[in-house]
Write a protein that holds these residues in place. Structure first.
Motif, mmCIF file in Angstrom:
data_model
loop_
_atom_site.group_PDB
_atom_site.id
_atom_site.type_symbol
_atom_site.label_atom_id
_atom_site.label_comp_id
_atom_site.label_asym_id
_atom_site.label_seq_id
_atom_site.Cartn_x
_atom_site.Cartn_y
_atom_site.Cartn_z
ATOM 1 N N LEU A 176 36.871 39.130 32.873
ATOM 2 C CA LEU A 176 36.504 40.151 32.511
ATOM 3 C C LEU A 176 34.583 40.492 33.105
ATOM 4 C CD1 LEU A 176 37.900 43.002 32.643
ATOM 5 C CD2 LEU A 176 38.127 42.355 29.710
ATOM 6 N N ASP A 180 33.172 42.053 35.324
ATOM 7 C CA ASP A 180 32.934 43.796 34.965
ATOM 8 C C ASP A 180 34.496 44.100 35.460
ATOM 9 O OD1 ASP A 180 31.067 45.383 33.523
ATOM 10 O OD2 ASP A 180 29.604 45.892 34.772
ATOM 11 N N GLY A 181 35.120 43.887 35.271
ATOM 12 C CA GLY A 181 36.926 44.829 36.053
ATOM 13 C C GLY A 181 36.756 44.949 37.398
ATOM 14 N N LYS A 182 35.982 44.740 37.883
ATOM 15 C CA LYS A 182 35.718 44.541 39.723
ATOM 16 C C LYS A 182 36.685 44.227 40.251
ATOM 17 C CE LYS A 182 31.736 47.523 39.621
ATOM 18 N NZ LYS A 182 30.318 47.107 38.453
ATOM 19 N N THR A 183 37.436 43.764 41.136
ATOM 20 C CA THR A 183 38.208 43.487 41.880
ATOM 21 C C THR A 183 37.175 42.839 43.091
ATOM 22 O OG1 THR A 183 40.178 44.698 41.620
ATOM 23 C CG2 THR A 183 40.110 43.281 43.830
ATOM 24 N N VAL A 185 36.840 40.656 46.620
ATOM 25 C CA VAL A 185 37.441 40.763 47.502
ATOM 26 C C VAL A 185 36.371 40.177 48.528
ATOM 27 C CG1 VAL A 185 38.084 41.872 49.681
ATOM 28 C CG2 VAL A 185 38.081 43.761 47.682
ATOM 29 N N LEU A 270 45.999 31.601 45.151
ATOM 30 C CA LEU A 270 45.870 32.621 45.086
ATOM 31 C C LEU A 270 45.744 33.492 45.739
ATOM 32 C CD1 LEU A 270 47.792 35.137 43.271
ATOM 33 C CD2 LEU A 270 46.190 34.816 41.357
ATOM 34 N N SER A 274 46.098 36.067 47.695
ATOM 35 C CA SER A 274 45.809 37.712 47.651
ATOM 36 C C SER A 274 44.913 38.146 48.147
ATOM 37 C CB SER A 274 45.949 38.219 46.565
ATOM 38 O OG SER A 274 43.947 37.193 45.573
ATOM 39 N N GLY A 275 43.617 36.822 49.103
ATOM 40 C CA GLY A 275 42.458 37.763 49.523
ATOM 41 C C GLY A 275 40.933 38.387 48.558
ATOM 42 N N SER A 276 41.288 37.907 47.782
ATOM 43 C CA SER A 276 40.401 38.989 46.226
ATOM 44 C C SER A 276 41.036 37.391 44.615
ATOM 45 C CB SER A 276 40.881 40.037 45.939
ATOM 46 O OG SER A 276 42.456 39.703 45.227
ATOM 47 N N GLN A 278 40.889 38.803 40.456
ATOM 48 C CA GLN A 278 40.644 39.859 39.319
ATOM 49 C C GLN A 278 41.003 39.549 38.311
ATOM 50 O OE1 GLN A 278 43.731 42.860 40.259
ATOM 51 N NE2 GLN A 278 42.387 44.465 40.263
ATOM 52 N N ASN A 279 40.535 40.137 37.666
ATOM 53 C CA ASN A 279 40.647 39.088 36.055
ATOM 54 C C ASN A 279 42.170 39.304 35.677
ATOM 55 O OD1 ASN A 279 39.920 41.644 36.110
ATOM 56 N ND2 ASN A 279 40.286 41.550 34.272
ATOM 57 N N THR A 280 42.445 40.438 36.230
ATOM 58 C CA THR A 280 44.531 39.930 35.934
ATOM 59 C C THR A 280 44.731 39.681 36.447
ATOM 60 O OG1 THR A 280 44.342 42.091 37.550
ATOM 61 C CG2 THR A 280 44.359 43.013 35.373
ATOM 62 N N ASN A 281 44.799 38.224 37.434
ATOM 63 C CA ASN A 281 45.728 37.414 37.992
ATOM 64 C C ASN A 281 46.019 36.245 36.931
ATOM 65 O OD1 ASN A 281 45.213 38.126 40.814
ATOM 66 N ND2 ASN A 281 43.267 36.440 41.136
ATOM 67 N N GLY A 282 47.366 36.057 37.870
ATOM 68 C CA GLY A 282 48.063 34.957 36.527
ATOM 69 C C GLY A 282 48.582 35.640 35.332
#
Lengths: 356, 347
Positions: A176, A180-183, A185, A270, A274-276, A278-282
């Protein structure tokens, strides 16, 4: 892996059950192994086969249901590719998890490690270190987290549940912080193209090839190497394994490293898919991987399990999700079904093991 | 409340009189300064520095692009005002942790609290506690259970999002016979997801030629967006439009669409991410529009909190006080108006 001597032989006692032919069977828990007759091994082999067959049966029933409810959509190549692709990432994680659980441990941090590895690798990508930069970062972060888990558990004497829970929290926090919460890409074509149809080799997506490779290596490692036998021995009876001359602590360290490595590979897959990053991955991978390993016949207390079973477990879950989505059923129903399948599978296993 | 006009007259228009003793207490000490201005003009908050206000801000953990944009909007707006001090707490998704943080802000005796609760229902009690302690609360986006727990609510319109997305798609497809629409919803255990879907379904009722053939819920993440969209596309071989509730999961959804090689439909997103705006502007794929759920609401919440702290109303309205509730409009942003919104896009 320097001493290819089985614990039984080292002990000086007669050769025990041939572990090579009985994937995932623990040595006789009564001692350092070696006293159970060959027939015991054969019974155990049969038991493992019954378990695997029952899973294949479940999968066959699911395929039948899918074929009946949505013949056109379910039974086509694109869908098969889709199911296998969607199994790949969690599948790779589950192979690592199976080793850890078989040694009597648990790794709750897999999802968080995937998240951390994916965001670390993709922030490197935005700095344009290219394909290799992303791959190596993902793998190194996975190994690094595995190393921390392993050292804490093997040499720090921490309970695996707690050590990996701490890793779960801090790796997610770090992921995170990095994003900073940003995806993040990814814009590198060399990465993105691997997720496209053009990259399929004989109709098989690269992700699935990696998954198959990890499965085969995992199977060989478990069933054909000293490393595999030691894993089973440590899980079956750590004290006996220690007396048999196995460096139990080092073995544990290796196992968490292996799990971390699998997470790193999964993170890379991943990123491709997903081409990106993200901290929410997994999210909730730890539970999915544990569930797949358990319905695959891995004992949560350690000492028993098969790679094939775990992979079948993953395929069963992905196929259910696929059938439900094709029939436009909602996620709440999917979750209930998943729970029911776990319960059913464990009940079936209890029956098959109590009969023999 | 017939007594309001007379009291209002007595206090020469200082703010928030009817809202209860605590607000009167909060504002009466400045009524002296405001009297002359209030006589002639509405005491609307302006950019000119006024009475210093300390605003406490408590939001959830910014693990998502939109929530991160909320924090940034609040911070940058507060910096704009020399008379505003912002006390911002670490975001928390855990109810107990957020309650603790708000209690700390209450103990610090901030002038106004802006709260975006991780869970509106669960945090109602601490909202009430702040109000009882004499600190007016601006409830941001996720509404508390009790109107007593806040002085002013400001938030987005989830139902309106669905409604506007549905109407946009409806107008685009109104001449098409037997048009098929699919919906990629957000996290189904959130009430806002159900509201978005309800609005969408209600709008589509106006277009009998359109039917919604499938709906799958994702988790607001790129990963889930990719996975669920891939399944949806496999299930539906031919569609005319897609509504995706969230631009973040839309990154994954667009990836799945690209991987499946599909482009026969138009896609409408939700929230208003910068990446979505750019894709719409360049018109490079299926994404043709996005329905706003603007994170600028956090900046507006700071405006409202400042006005409340200074006992003023807001310009553009006739009232002496800030409103009790403000619901934002979920504008549809497409190629024609995207330039206007570009600056509000979040990463």
């Amino acid at each position: 892996m320097t001493q290819p001597v089985s614990p039984a032989q080292r002990d000086g006692s007669p050769a025990g059950p041939d572990l090579r032919k009985t994937p995932g069977q623990p040595p006789d828990p009564g001692g350092a192994g070696g006293r159970s007759p060959r027939s015991g091994a054969r019974v155990a082999l049969a038991r493992a086969d019954v378990r695997t067959l029952s899973l294949v049966g479940v999968l066959a029933v699911l395929v039948l249901i899918g074929g009946i409810t949505k013949p056109e959509e379910f039974l086509d190549t694109t869908n098969l590719q889709l199911v296998l692709t969607q199994s790949s990432i969690i599948g790779v994680v589950t192979v690592g998890m199976t080793f850890v659980i078989m040694s009597g441990g648990i790794d709750l941090s897999v999802g968080a490690i995937v998240a951390l590895a994916s965001v670390w690798a993709t922030t490197v990508a935005t700095q344009e270190y290219g394909f290799a930069g992303i791959l190596f970062t993902a793998v190194l972060v996975g190994l690094g987290c595995g190393l921390v888990n392993g050292v804490l558990i093997a040499y720090g004497g921490m309970v695996p549940f707690i050590a990996t829970l701490a890793m779960l929290a801090s790796a997610r926090g770090l992921a995170l912080q990095i994003t900073d919460g940003k995806t993040q890409v990814v814009s590198l074509d060399s990465i993105l193209d691997l997720g496209e149809r053009d990259a399929y080799i004989l109709g098989v997506p690269p992700l699935v090839i990696v998954f198959a490779g990890v499965t085969v290596i995992g199977w060989l490692l478990l069933n054909r190497t000293t490393f595999g036998r030691r894993t089973v021995a440590v899980g079956g009876n750590p004290e006996a394994a220690r007396l048999a001359g196995i460096d139990v602590r080092r073995q544990r360290l290796y196992l968490y490293l292996l799990s971390g490595l699998c997470c790193g590979i999964a993170a890379f897959l991943l990123i491709i898919l997903s081409g990106s990053g993200q901290n929410t991955n997994g999210n909730l991978y730890e539970l999915d991987a544990i569930a797949a390993a358990i319905i695959g016949g891995t004992l949560l207390s350690g000492g028993r399990g098969t790679i094939v079973g775990s992979v079948l477990g993953v395929l069963i879950f992905t196929t259910i999700t696929n059938i439900f989505a094709l029939n436009n059923l909602q996620s709440d129903v999917q979750q209930i079904a998943k729970g029911a399948i776990i319960v059913a599978a464990v009940l079936v296993q209890r029956r098959t093991s109590s009969h023999t | 409340m017939p007594q309001i006009p007379s009291r209002r007259g007595l206090l020469f228009g200082t703010a928030a009189v009817g809202a209860g003793a605590l607000l009167t207490a909060c504002t009466s000490n400045e009524s002296e300064d405001e009297k002359p201005a209030a006589n002639q003009n509405q005491p609307a908050a302006s950019d000119k520095p006024g009475k210093p206000v300390t605003i406490g801000f408590a939001g959830p953990q910014a693990d998502h692009g939109w929530l991160n944009a909320i924090n940034e909007n609040a911070e940058s707006r507060a910096k704009k005002y020399s008379d505003v001090t912002l006390e911002i707490t670490e975001g928390a998704n855990d109810t107990a942790a957020q309650i603790g943080q708000i209690e700390t802000l209450i103990n610090k005796k901030v002038d106004v609290l802006v709260i975006l609760p991780a869970d509106g229902k669960a945090l109602t009690q601490v909202g009430l506690k702040a109000m009882r302690a004499g600190i007016p609360v601006i409830n941001l986006d996720r509404v508390f259970n009790s109107p007593q727990a806040y002085r002013c609510y400001i938030g987005g319109d989830n139902y309106g999002m669905g409604l506007n997305a549905g109407h946009y798609i409806g107008e685009k497809l109104k001449d098409k016979k037997g048009a098929k629409v699919v919906e990629l919803a957000g996290l189904d255990n959130l009430e806002l997801t159900k509201q978005r879907t309800q609005g969408f379904d209600d709008a589509l009722k106006n277009y009998p030629n359109i039917s919604k053939v499938a709906r799958q819920a994702a988790d607001f993440t790129v990963e889930s967006g990719q996975a669920k969209m891939a399944q949806l596309l496999q299930a539906q071989k031919q569609i005319d439009a897609l509504w995706n509730h969230d631009d973040d999961q839309g990154v994954g959804a667009l990836r799945a669409i690209e991987q499946a090689g599909r482009d026969e439909f138009l896609m409408v997103g939700g929230a208003g991410a910068l990446a979505a705006f750019e894709a719409i502007k360049q018109d490079r794929g299926v994404l043709k529009a996005t329905v706003l759920y603007p994170p600028t609401m956090a900046a507006s919440a700071i405006d409202l909190a400042r006005a409340l702290g200074q006992g003023k109303g807001i310009s553009g309205t006739a009232e002496f006080e800030i409103p009790a509730s403000v619901t934002l409009y979920s504008a549809v942003v497409d190629k024609d108006n995207v330039d206007q919104y570009m600056a509000t896009g979040f990463k």
